[in-house]
Design a protein around this motif. Structure first.
Motif, PDB file in Angstrom:
ATOM      1  N   THR A  17       0.834  -1.205   0.000  1.00  0.00           N
ATOM      2  CA  THR A  17       0.000   0.000   0.000  1.00  0.00           C
ATOM      3  C   THR A  17       0.867   1.253   0.000  1.00  0.00           C
ATOM      4  O   THR A  17       0.577   2.232  -0.704  1.00  0.00           O
ATOM      5  CB  THR A  17      -0.929  -0.002   1.223  1.00  0.00           C
ATOM      6  N   ALA A  18       1.953   1.230   0.782  1.00  0.00           N
ATOM      7  CA  ALA A  18       2.864   2.378   0.825  1.00  0.00           C
ATOM      8  C   ALA A  18       3.536   2.583  -0.530  1.00  0.00           C
ATOM      9  O   ALA A  18       3.689   3.721  -1.002  1.00  0.00           O
ATOM     10  CB  ALA A  18       3.909   2.177   1.912  1.00  0.00           C
ATOM     11  N   SER A  19       3.944   1.497  -1.183  1.00  0.00           N
ATOM     12  CA  SER A  19       4.565   1.598  -2.495  1.00  0.00           C
ATOM     13  C   SER A  19       3.595   2.197  -3.514  1.00  0.00           C
ATOM     14  O   SER A  19       3.973   3.030  -4.348  1.00  0.00           O
ATOM     15  CB  SER A  19       5.037   0.217  -2.955  1.00  0.00           C
ATOM     16  N   HIS A  20       2.345   1.792  -3.436  1.00  0.00           N
ATOM     17  CA  HIS A  20       1.316   2.326  -4.333  1.00  0.00           C
ATOM     18  C   HIS A  20       1.092   3.812  -4.059  1.00  0.00           C
ATOM     19  O   HIS A  20       0.903   4.618  -4.993  1.00  0.00           O
ATOM     20  CB  HIS A  20       0.016   1.548  -4.145  1.00  0.00           C
ATOM     21  N   GLY A  27       3.902  10.007  -9.471  1.00  0.00           N
ATOM     22  CA  GLY A  27       3.386   9.843 -10.822  1.00  0.00           C
ATOM     23  C   GLY A  27       4.162   8.862 -11.663  1.00  0.00           C
ATOM     24  O   GLY A  27       4.261   9.027 -12.882  1.00  0.00           O
ATOM     25  N   THR A  28       4.711   7.818 -11.030  1.00  0.00           N
ATOM     26  CA  THR A  28       5.545   6.869 -11.760  1.00  0.00           C
ATOM     27  C   THR A  28       4.764   5.677 -12.296  1.00  0.00           C
ATOM     28  O   THR A  28       5.273   4.925 -13.121  1.00  0.00           O
ATOM     29  CB  THR A  28       6.653   6.331 -10.847  1.00  0.00           C
ATOM     30  N   GLY A  29       3.554   5.471 -11.802  1.00  0.00           N
ATOM     31  CA  GLY A  29       2.840   4.258 -12.157  1.00  0.00           C
ATOM     32  C   GLY A  29       3.279   3.122 -11.255  1.00  0.00           C
ATOM     33  O   GLY A  29       4.381   3.138 -10.686  1.00  0.00           O
ATOM     34  N   THR A  30       2.435   2.124 -11.107  1.00  0.00           N
ATOM     35  CA  THR A  30       2.715   1.030 -10.166  1.00  0.00           C
ATOM     36  C   THR A  30       3.864   0.136 -10.601  1.00  0.00           C
ATOM     37  O   THR A  30       4.398  -0.621  -9.789  1.00  0.00           O
ATOM     38  CB  THR A  30       1.453   0.178  -9.961  1.00  0.00           C
ATOM     39  N   THR A  31       4.272   0.215 -11.871  1.00  0.00           N
ATOM     40  CA  THR A  31       5.375  -0.638 -12.330  1.00  0.00           C
ATOM     41  C   THR A  31       6.746  -0.080 -11.966  1.00  0.00           C
ATOM     42  O   THR A  31       7.738  -0.805 -12.042  1.00  0.00           O
ATOM     43  CB  THR A  31       5.310  -0.832 -13.851  1.00  0.00           C
ATOM     44  N   GLY A  32       6.811   1.184 -11.561  1.00  0.00           N
ATOM     45  CA  GLY A  32       8.108   1.775 -11.224  1.00  0.00           C
ATOM     46  C   GLY A  32       8.042   2.712 -10.045  1.00  0.00           C
ATOM     47  O   GLY A  32       8.443   3.885 -10.162  1.00  0.00           O
ATOM     48  N   PRO A  33       7.542   2.272  -8.887  1.00  0.00           N
ATOM     49  CA  PRO A  33       7.434   3.163  -7.727  1.00  0.00           C
ATOM     50  C   PRO A  33       8.808   3.578  -7.222  1.00  0.00           C
ATOM     51  O   PRO A  33       9.796   2.876  -7.444  1.00  0.00           O
ATOM     52  CB  PRO A  33       6.700   2.294  -6.696  1.00  0.00           C
ATOM     53  N   PRO A  34       8.910   4.725  -6.545  1.00  0.00           N
ATOM     54  CA  PRO A  34      10.197   5.156  -5.998  1.00  0.00           C
ATOM     55  C   PRO A  34      10.834   4.134  -5.065  1.00  0.00           C
ATOM     56  O   PRO A  34      12.063   4.018  -5.030  1.00  0.00           O
ATOM     57  CB  PRO A  34       9.846   6.449  -5.257  1.00  0.00           C
ATOM     58  N   VAL A  35      10.021   3.414  -4.289  1.00  0.00           N
ATOM     59  CA  VAL A  35      10.513   2.339  -3.424  1.00  0.00           C
ATOM     60  C   VAL A  35       9.532   1.175  -3.523  1.00  0.00           C
ATOM     61  O   VAL A  35       8.328   1.361  -3.387  1.00  0.00           O
ATOM     62  CB  VAL A  35      10.646   2.785  -1.952  1.00  0.00           C
ATOM     63  N   HIS A  78      15.380   8.325   3.570  1.00  0.00           N
ATOM     64  CA  HIS A  78      15.486   8.198   2.114  1.00  0.00           C
ATOM     65  C   HIS A  78      14.298   8.810   1.393  1.00  0.00           C
ATOM     66  O   HIS A  78      14.456   9.494   0.372  1.00  0.00           O
ATOM     67  CB  HIS A  78      15.625   6.729   1.734  1.00  0.00           C
ATOM     68  N   ILE A  79      13.089   8.583   1.905  1.00  0.00           N
ATOM     69  CA  ILE A  79      11.905   9.080   1.210  1.00  0.00           C
ATOM     70  C   ILE A  79      10.772   9.284   2.205  1.00  0.00           C
ATOM     71  O   ILE A  79      10.552   8.472   3.103  1.00  0.00           O
ATOM     72  CB  ILE A  79      11.465   8.106   0.086  1.00  0.00           C
ATOM     73  N   THR A  80      10.078  10.405   2.059  1.00  0.00           N
ATOM     74  CA  THR A  80       8.856  10.682   2.805  1.00  0.00           C
ATOM     75  C   THR A  80       7.853  11.270   1.832  1.00  0.00           C
ATOM     76  O   THR A  80       8.149  12.265   1.155  1.00  0.00           O
ATOM     77  CB  THR A  80       9.099  11.663   3.965  1.00  0.00           C
ATOM     78  N   GLY A  81       6.702  10.666   1.736  1.00  0.00           N
ATOM     79  CA  GLY A  81       5.656  11.159   0.852  1.00  0.00           C
ATOM     80  C   GLY A  81       4.344  11.224   1.596  1.00  0.00           C
ATOM     81  O   GLY A  81       4.021  10.321   2.375  1.00  0.00           O
TER      82      GLY A  81
END
Length: 257
Positions: A17-20, A27-35, A78-81
């Motif tokens: 769920t976090a990756s989604h 805005g990367t799409g589910t095939t290329g999430p930031p993490v 590393h990442i916070t969204g």
């Protein structure tokens, strides 16, 4: 209004769920999430920080951090969204701070795009963190909805967890502005550089770099190069960013030699 519920994530479904969520924000799409969910799973299992923010049972923010150098003193975020405008990002950072302090850590570092005004204001004013190093094209060109194909210049920023918890405001740098000069000015939306030998220097930012990347990539590129040359050059010389003025300008102080 109560703030979001912040808790560590442990289940694979939570990581997915976090990756989604990240994929939607960037805005990367589910095939290329930031993490990916798998990377979050591995980091969490190894004892690192992976947490989510929930409102009414729905994930609205997430943060991933891992132990960094110097060992036993630093957490690297590393990442916070998060969804903007509801204090979710701040709640996540404060939770991350308490998590780090509970493990005897003294500082949290992270990188951010120095061109994004709201991030600079949040990091320097609301949290009291300070940039330490300018990193040119740190991740290479990034073709997501936020970065828009721009080079990924970043500033490495450190949050001193041993400092008082009262966060500074823009007024805290007003005394330092006496005699300050602009090394980089926002002149009708365009960057204008000027010689600046003063002890205190101002570095303006564009009003909306993300919109500029979509509407005028050439102007966005000019801003990237101007901030790289000006702010990056000052930090390389050993100058220190001491604050953020009027929600638009880095306040940089040269250290006497």
């Amino acid at each position: 209004m109560n703030g979001p519920e912040i808790r560590e994530l442990h289940a694979m479904e939570e990581f997915a769920t976090a990756s989604h969520l990240y994929a939607g924000i960037w805005g990367t799409g589910t095939t290329g999430p930031p993490v990916s969910a798998e990377v979050m799973r591995a980091l969490s299992h190894a004892g690192n920080y992976v947490a989510g923010a929930y409102e009414d049972g729905r994930l609205v923010g997430a943060s991933v951090a891992f132990f960094g150098d110097p060992i036993a003193t630093t957490l690297h975020s590393h990442i916070t969204g998060a969804s903007m405008g509801r204090g979710i990002g701040l709640a996540l950072k404060l939770h991350q701070r308490q998590w780090a302090l509970a493990r005897g850590l003294k500082r949290i570092t992270w990188t951010y795009d120095p061109l994004i005004r709201r991030n600079a204001y949040f990091n320097l004013v609301k949290l009291g963190a300070r940039p330490e190093e300018y990193l040119t094209s740190f991740y290479g060109a990034m073709d997501d909805a936020i970065n828009g194909g721009d080079e990924s210049d970043r500033v490495l920023t450190a949050w001193d967890l041993t400092a008082p918890t009262e966060t500074p405001g823009p007024g805290n740098v007003s005394e330092e502005l006496t005699g300050a000069v602009h090394a980089l000015r926002n002149r009708a939306g365009r960057p204008e550089t000027a010689p600046a030998d003063a002890a205190t220097v101002l570095v303006d930012l564009p009003d909306d770099i993300e919109g500029l990347r979509r509407q005028d990539p050439a102007a966005a590129r000019d801003w990237r190069l101007a901030v790289r040359h000006t702010l990056g050059g000052l930090l390389a010389e050993g100058a220190q960013v001491i604050g953020f003025h009027d929600r638009r300008s880095y306040v940089v102080h040269r250290i006497p030699t």
